[in-house]
Design a protein around this motif. Structure first.
Motif, PDB file in Angstrom:
ATOM      1  N   UNK A  60     -25.071 -30.888   9.894  1.00  0.00           N
ATOM      2  CA  UNK A  60     -23.401 -30.082  10.081  1.00  0.00           C
ATOM      3  C   UNK A  60     -24.312 -28.805   9.815  1.00  0.00           C
ATOM      4  N   UNK A  61     -24.643 -27.841  11.078  1.00  0.00           N
ATOM      5  CA  UNK A  61     -24.083 -25.920  11.074  1.00  0.00           C
ATOM      6  C   UNK A  61     -22.717 -26.130  10.624  1.00  0.00           C
ATOM      7  N   UNK A  62     -21.936 -25.559   9.716  1.00  0.00           N
ATOM      8  CA  UNK A  62     -20.918 -24.684   9.910  1.00  0.00           C
ATOM      9  C   UNK A  62     -20.208 -23.574  10.363  1.00  0.00           C
ATOM     10  N   UNK A  63     -21.387 -23.010  10.310  1.00  0.00           N
ATOM     11  CA  UNK A  63     -21.885 -21.369  11.344  1.00  0.00           C
ATOM     12  C   UNK A  63     -21.383 -21.609  12.513  1.00  0.00           C
ATOM     13  N   UNK A  64     -22.391 -23.024  12.989  1.00  0.00           N
ATOM     14  CA  UNK A  64     -21.695 -22.891  14.441  1.00  0.00           C
ATOM     15  C   UNK A  64     -20.799 -24.297  14.687  1.00  0.00           C
ATOM     16  N   UNK A  65     -20.496 -24.364  13.962  1.00  0.00           N
ATOM     17  CA  UNK A  65     -19.836 -25.611  13.520  1.00  0.00           C
ATOM     18  C   UNK A  65     -19.991 -26.566  14.701  1.00  0.00           C
ATOM     19  N   UNK A  66     -21.892 -27.354  14.747  1.00  0.00           N
ATOM     20  CA  UNK A  66     -22.162 -28.260  15.389  1.00  0.00           C
ATOM     21  C   UNK A  66     -22.512 -29.645  14.615  1.00  0.00           C
ATOM     22  N   UNK A  67     -22.648 -30.575  14.796  1.00  0.00           N
ATOM     23  CA  UNK A  67     -22.968 -31.651  14.362  1.00  0.00           C
ATOM     24  C   UNK A  67     -23.804 -32.184  15.218  1.00  0.00           C
ATOM     25  N   UNK A  68     -24.865 -32.350  14.877  1.00  0.00           N
ATOM     26  CA  UNK A  68     -26.359 -33.377  15.456  1.00  0.00           C
ATOM     27  C   UNK A  68     -26.401 -34.209  14.736  1.00  0.00           C
ATOM     28  N   UNK A  69     -26.861 -35.553  15.108  1.00  0.00           N
ATOM     29  CA  UNK A  69     -27.169 -37.032  14.836  1.00  0.00           C
ATOM     30  C   UNK A  69     -27.511 -37.665  15.626  1.00  0.00           C
ATOM     31  N   UNK A  70     -28.741 -38.407  15.150  1.00  0.00           N
ATOM     32  CA  UNK A  70     -30.132 -39.275  15.698  1.00  0.00           C
ATOM     33  C   UNK A  70     -29.144 -40.347  15.233  1.00  0.00           C
ATOM     34  N   UNK A  71     -29.347 -41.072  16.877  1.00  0.00           N
ATOM     35  CA  UNK A  71     -28.943 -42.684  16.554  1.00  0.00           C
ATOM     36  C   UNK A  71     -30.214 -43.176  17.179  1.00  0.00           C
ATOM     37  N   UNK A  72     -29.636 -44.375  16.666  1.00  0.00           N
ATOM     38  CA  UNK A  72     -30.344 -45.764  17.184  1.00  0.00           C
ATOM     39  C   UNK A  72     -30.268 -46.590  17.976  1.00  0.00           C
ATOM     40  N   UNK A  73     -30.579 -47.785  18.826  1.00  0.00           N
ATOM     41  CA  UNK A  73     -30.193 -48.189  20.005  1.00  0.00           C
ATOM     42  C   UNK A  73     -29.049 -48.583  18.977  1.00  0.00           C
ATOM     43  N   UNK A  74     -28.723 -49.754  18.524  1.00  0.00           N
ATOM     44  CA  UNK A  74     -27.396 -49.711  17.727  1.00  0.00           C
ATOM     45  C   UNK A  74     -26.040 -48.912  18.073  1.00  0.00           C
TER      46      UNK A  74
END
Length: 144
Positions: A60-74
């Motif tokens: 999470x980048x609070x300044x830019x209000x951006x959540x980055x997620x890395x997901x597996x095939x599930x």
């Protein structure tokens, strides 16, 4: 001897749960964290496994209000992820999702996409085979 009351605003146990998530991460998450920590990506500060409401954001980048997620095939076609993204968007966060395998294979492309989102150059929602971006109302460094 009585215990002092906690000064934390977080619910009891949330910090411990976040620590467990951080220690249980996978190789792709560890690799991305190496690139994001200590303001290494264009000076943006990220935190890892940060609680947002009932959910935990991978990055999470609070300044830019951006959540980055890395997901597996599930996570393919996950209704839970759709509800989660809707909650995060309603809270003002844009959500950028990648497949974990893409971080392992195409790290520079993943990082370039994150920078584009941070700087407000991703201007619309995107649903591609290798990336999913759901933009909230505000994005980038103070940009509407």
């Amino acid at each position: 001897m009585s215990e002092k009351p906690s000064r934390s605003r977080r619910k009891p146990g949330v910090t411990m749960r976040a620590r467990q998530f951080r220690s249980a991460g996978n190789q792709a998450e560890a690799l991305l964290w190496t690139e994001l920590k200590a303001r290494r990506l264009n000076g943006f500060k990220f935190v890892r496994q940060f609680p947002v409401g009932p959910y935990f954001a991978d990055f999470l980048c609070r300044e830019a209000k951006l959540v980055v997620e890395l997901d597996g095939s599930q996570h393919a076609g996950s209704a839970h992820d759709e509800r989660r993204d809707a909650f995060l968007n309603a809270a003002g966060y844009s959500v950028l999702r990648f497949w974990s395998v893409d971080m392992l294979r195409d790290r520079q492309e993943v990082l370039a996409s994150i920078v584009e989102a941070l700087e407000g150059r991703l201007a619309e929602n995107t649903d591609a085979p290798d990336m999913n971006y759901k933009m909230a109302f505000r994005r980038g460094r103070g940009r509407p």
